[in-house]
Write a protein that holds these residues in place. Structure first.
Motif, short mmCIF file in Angstrom:
data_model
loop_
_atom_site.label_atom_id
_atom_site.label_comp_id
_atom_site.label_asym_id
_atom_site.label_seq_id
_atom_site.Cartn_x
_atom_site.Cartn_y
_atom_site.Cartn_z
N GLY A 55 50.42 55.00 47.03
CA GLY A 55 51.71 55.69 46.57
C GLY A 55 52.77 55.80 47.45
N ASP A 56 52.85 55.46 48.66
CA ASP A 56 53.26 56.21 50.53
C ASP A 56 55.04 55.03 50.01
N PRO A 57 55.50 56.98 49.50
CA PRO A 57 57.07 56.15 49.30
C PRO A 57 57.92 55.81 50.71
N LYS A 58 57.21 55.46 51.88
CA LYS A 58 57.56 54.78 52.53
C LYS A 58 57.94 53.25 52.97
N MET A 59 56.62 52.76 52.51
CA MET A 59 56.59 51.78 51.66
C MET A 59 56.77 50.87 51.33
N ASN A 60 56.53 49.40 51.21
CA ASN A 60 57.33 49.10 50.32
C ASN A 60 56.39 47.52 50.34
N THR A 61 56.83 46.84 49.03
CA THR A 61 55.22 45.62 48.80
C THR A 61 56.63 44.30 48.35
N TYR A 62 55.46 42.98 49.31
CA TYR A 62 56.97 41.98 49.05
C TYR A 62 55.03 40.62 49.40
N HIS A 63 55.16 39.54 49.02
CA HIS A 63 54.50 38.13 49.07
C HIS A 63 53.52 38.35 48.23
N ALA A 64 53.46 37.85 47.47
CA ALA A 64 52.07 37.33 46.19
C ALA A 64 51.95 36.50 46.75
N HIS A 65 50.53 36.61 46.88
CA HIS A 65 50.16 35.00 46.81
C HIS A 65 48.11 35.42 46.10
N LEU A 66 48.36 33.89 45.68
CA LEU A 66 47.42 33.72 44.73
C LEU A 66 46.14 33.51 45.93
N LEU A 67 44.92 33.93 45.56
CA LEU A 67 43.59 32.97 46.91
C LEU A 67 43.26 31.75 45.24
N PRO A 68 42.76 31.03 46.92
CA PRO A 68 42.19 29.90 45.92
C PRO A 68 41.07 30.01 45.51
N TRP A 69 40.62 31.01 45.08
CA TRP A 69 39.29 31.54 44.16
C TRP A 69 39.14 32.64 43.27
N ARG A 70 38.50 32.08 42.31
CA ARG A 70 38.91 33.30 40.92
C ARG A 70 37.57 34.36 41.10
N SER A 71 37.27 35.44 40.65
CA SER A 71 36.98 36.42 40.85
C SER A 71 35.20 36.61 40.51
N GLY A 72 34.28 37.64 40.16
CA GLY A 72 33.68 37.47 39.68
C GLY A 72 33.24 37.29 38.68
N ASN A 73 34.29 37.70 37.63
CA ASN A 73 34.53 37.36 36.66
C ASN A 73 35.18 36.99 36.13
N GLY A 74 36.18 36.33 37.14
CA GLY A 74 36.60 35.07 36.33
C GLY A 74 38.49 35.22 36.88
N ASN A 75 38.79 36.71 37.41
CA ASN A 75 40.11 36.55 36.84
C ASN A 75 40.21 35.89 38.36
N LEU A 76 42.40 35.95 38.35
CA LEU A 76 42.88 35.31 39.53
C LEU A 76 43.19 36.87 40.41
N VAL A 77 42.82 36.05 41.66
CA VAL A 77 42.56 37.26 43.31
C VAL A 77 44.47 37.14 43.63
N ILE A 78 44.82 38.73 43.94
CA ILE A 78 45.85 38.16 44.60
C ILE A 78 46.43 38.89 45.80
N ALA A 79 46.23 38.27 47.09
CA ALA A 79 46.95 39.35 48.25
C ALA A 79 48.62 39.37 48.84
N LEU A 80 48.51 40.63 49.00
CA LEU A 80 50.08 40.92 48.97
C LEU A 80 49.98 41.76 50.10
N SER A 81 51.68 41.54 50.95
CA SER A 81 51.87 42.12 51.39
C SER A 81 52.65 43.51 51.38
N GLN A 82 52.99 44.21 53.27
CA GLN A 82 53.22 45.22 52.70
C GLN A 82 53.27 45.98 54.07
N ASN A 83 54.76 47.00 53.99
CA ASN A 83 55.20 47.72 55.18
C ASN A 83 55.81 48.38 55.33
N ALA A 84 56.57 48.88 55.84
CA ALA A 84 57.36 50.32 55.76
C ALA A 84 59.21 49.65 55.47
#
Length: 545
Positions: A427-456
């Motif tokens: 919850g760092d207020p000096k940071m932001n998020t961007y570029h949500a990217h699906l990984l090419p596999w599903r999780s152990g319980n079948g969910n989508l796995v998403i990697a998200l970029s972060q920066n100040a």
């Protein structure tokens, strides 16, 4: 960087329009949950994730801003008339992200050789290879913990593009990467800078690839020649066929000015290149201009294949808003998604381009298959387990929310199955998020796995001394099967000897839905000009690595 809207300005912008014409139901049905807690919400996730994943029978009511949206059965036709009225009110906040020099600008303290130094080798393809350690597993919790720390010499990175190499291996291509070969740097200014780098994942273990030398790292891909302060190459989409990885690259050019407050970043794409690599060693086999090397849009911005075609998703990737009249000047080109296709795996073939009603050999005939938001619709589709799925960060740097979408065809209609607020790690207020990217596999319980970029938001001031702010996070989203495609709109005319009646039925589907960042409840819409849409809600819970 992106503009921050802590009071939910994106929501406020659409609120007036939605209030005037809202007929916006949200669908029922909680989804299977998270391997790890979502990177953002100020309210706890909704309950319930089965061991095997999949939807439960919960039927919540979703609250969107001041409007209470009743639940409906997924697939029920919904008529919605809504438009993008304009940008958010008020002035966007200032952002700052410069292009740093390749060499450190501060001296790191002297230290003995780091633990990974003994693993450094030079590959047959001329890359410097360093073993950087292993995550605790391949679940999102383990990957999130792994990427939250420095990874061997890697201090920070963003814009991950993950491509399967076959045999359980994956290549994580990154854009700007800070590398500390000596292991003693505590700031990004004490690190070397490269405009791209690769982490090769084998199981849960990773190795770093770059050019230059071990002591003076350089970009993994230098294209036809780069200059870190003027011209460089950023990875886009790619896929592997028959032992060859094909990757699209955007040639980026530094603009001679720094955009003002809220107007984005001072560079733009100049052309698109296509590279091939040996999937086992990542030795480069070729590097040439893409069959359509233009950048309006970049075809190859994301890449995914079904059994017959390889689809090249297109977006302008324009983040210097000065080039389009400034933040308030217009609805920007990055909000439109285009599509081209080639026969499966034949990247060198002349593409066909998606038009309003089919395909054309001419790029001039291309029409966007979807458009959302005000600045960016950075859609990252994949074809996973026979289904089209996508994740996108609402308005990229400038937004505060994530959407997940599903479709039966790559051109849609795309149905939003989840929309939720995002905030950075901790919850760092000096940071932001961007570029949500699906990984090419599903999780152990079948969910989508998403990697998200972060920066100040102000990278030189707040991330350079604190590299932990410039690292990606990983989480999951529930798996939802797309609804049936809507029946095309038809016009019927009936006549008799005494009267003549003509009736036309038209539905305009909303370009976006909105939800408060203080709740994990979601709404969903379909972006299309068809007569039906489908809506669902989603919730998240934790799952182990």
């Amino acid at each position: 960087m992106r503009w921050r809207s802590p009071e939910g300005r994106w929501l406020a912008r659409l609120g007036g329009t939605l209030a005037a014409c809202l007929l916006l139901p949200a669908a029922a049905g909680h989804l299977a949950g998270q391997d790890t807690a979502p990177p953002a919400t100020t309210a706890p996730g909704a309950p319930g994730d089965s061991t095997a994943g999949g939807p439960s029978t919960a039927q919540p009511t979703t609250s969107v801003h001041d409007f209470v949206i009743p639940t409906v059965t997924r697939g029920t036709p919904v008529e919605v008339v809504t438009t993008i009225a304009g940008p958010p009110p008020g002035e966007p906040a200032d952002v700052a992200r410069d292009v740093p020099p390749a060499a450190p600008t501060e001296t790191a303290p002297a230290a003995p050789p780091p633990p990974w130094a003994a693993s450094v080798t030079t590959t047959a393809g001329g890359h410097i290879r360093t073993d950087v350690g292993c995550a605790g597993g391949t679940g999102s919790q383990s990957l999130d913990a792994f990427f939250a720390q420095r990874i061997g010499p890697v201090m920070g990175m963003d814009y991950q593009h993950v491509v399967s190499l076959g045999n359980g291996r994956h290549a994580w291509f990154f854009q700007d990467t800070f590398i500390d070969p000596g292991g003693s740097a505590s700031t990004l200014r004490q690190s070397h800078f490269a405009h791209n780098a690769v982490l090769v994942q084998d199981g849960a273990c990773f190795s770093l690839l770059h050019r230059g030398t071990a002591a003076n790292p350089a970009a993994f891909e230098q294209g036809n020649g780069d200059d870190p302060l003027k011209k460089w190459f950023w990875p886009m989409g790619g896929e592997t066929f028959n032992g060859v990885l094909t990757m699209f690259w955007a040639e980026m050019v530094k603009d001679p000015y720094t955009p003002g407050p809220g107007d984005g970043l001072g560079w733009h794409p100049a052309r698109t290149w296509l590279a091939t690599y040996d999937a086992r060693t990542l030795q480069r086999l070729s590097f040439a201009k893409a069959p359509n090397s233009g950048t309006s849009p970049i075809y190859g911005y994301a890449v995914a294949s079904d059994a017959e075609f390889t689809y090249l998703f297109g977006n302008t990737f324009e983040q210097n808003l000065v080039r389009e009249g400034g933040f308030f000047g217009q609805r920007h080109s990055g909000t439109r998604m285009y599509l081209a296709r080639v026969p499966r795996g034949r990247f060198g073939s002349a593409p066909e381009y998606r038009t309003a009603d089919g395909w054309s050999a001419s790029a001039a005939d291309a029409q966007p298959f979807a458009q959302r938001f005000w600045v960016e619709y950075p859609m990252q589709p994949r074809f996973i387990d026979g289904q089209w799925v996508s994740a996108a960060k609402v308005d990229g740097y400038w937004g505060e929310q994530l959407i997940v979408e599903v479709a039966n065809q790559p051109w849609g209609p795309w149905t939003v199955t989840e929309q939720r607020g995002l905030s950075p790690r901790g919850g760092d207020p000096k940071m932001n998020t961007y570029h949500a990217h699906l990984l090419p596999w599903r999780s152990g319980n079948g969910n989508l796995v998403i990697a998200l970029s972060q920066n100040a938001r102000n990278m030189p001031r707040d991330a350079f001394p604190h590299p932990e702010r410039y690292r990606i996070t990983v989480f999951t989203s529930g798996w939802v099967v797309p609804p049936p495609d809507p029946v095309p709109t038809t016009t019927t005319t009936s006549t008799s000897s005494t009267t003549s009646t003509s009736t036309t039925t038209t539905t305009t589907v909303p370009e976006s839905s909105t939800s408060s960042t203080s709740s994990t409840s979601t709404t969903s819409t379909t972006t299309t000009t068809s007569t039906t849409t489908s809506t669902t809600t989603a919730s998240t819970t934790a799952e182990g690595p």
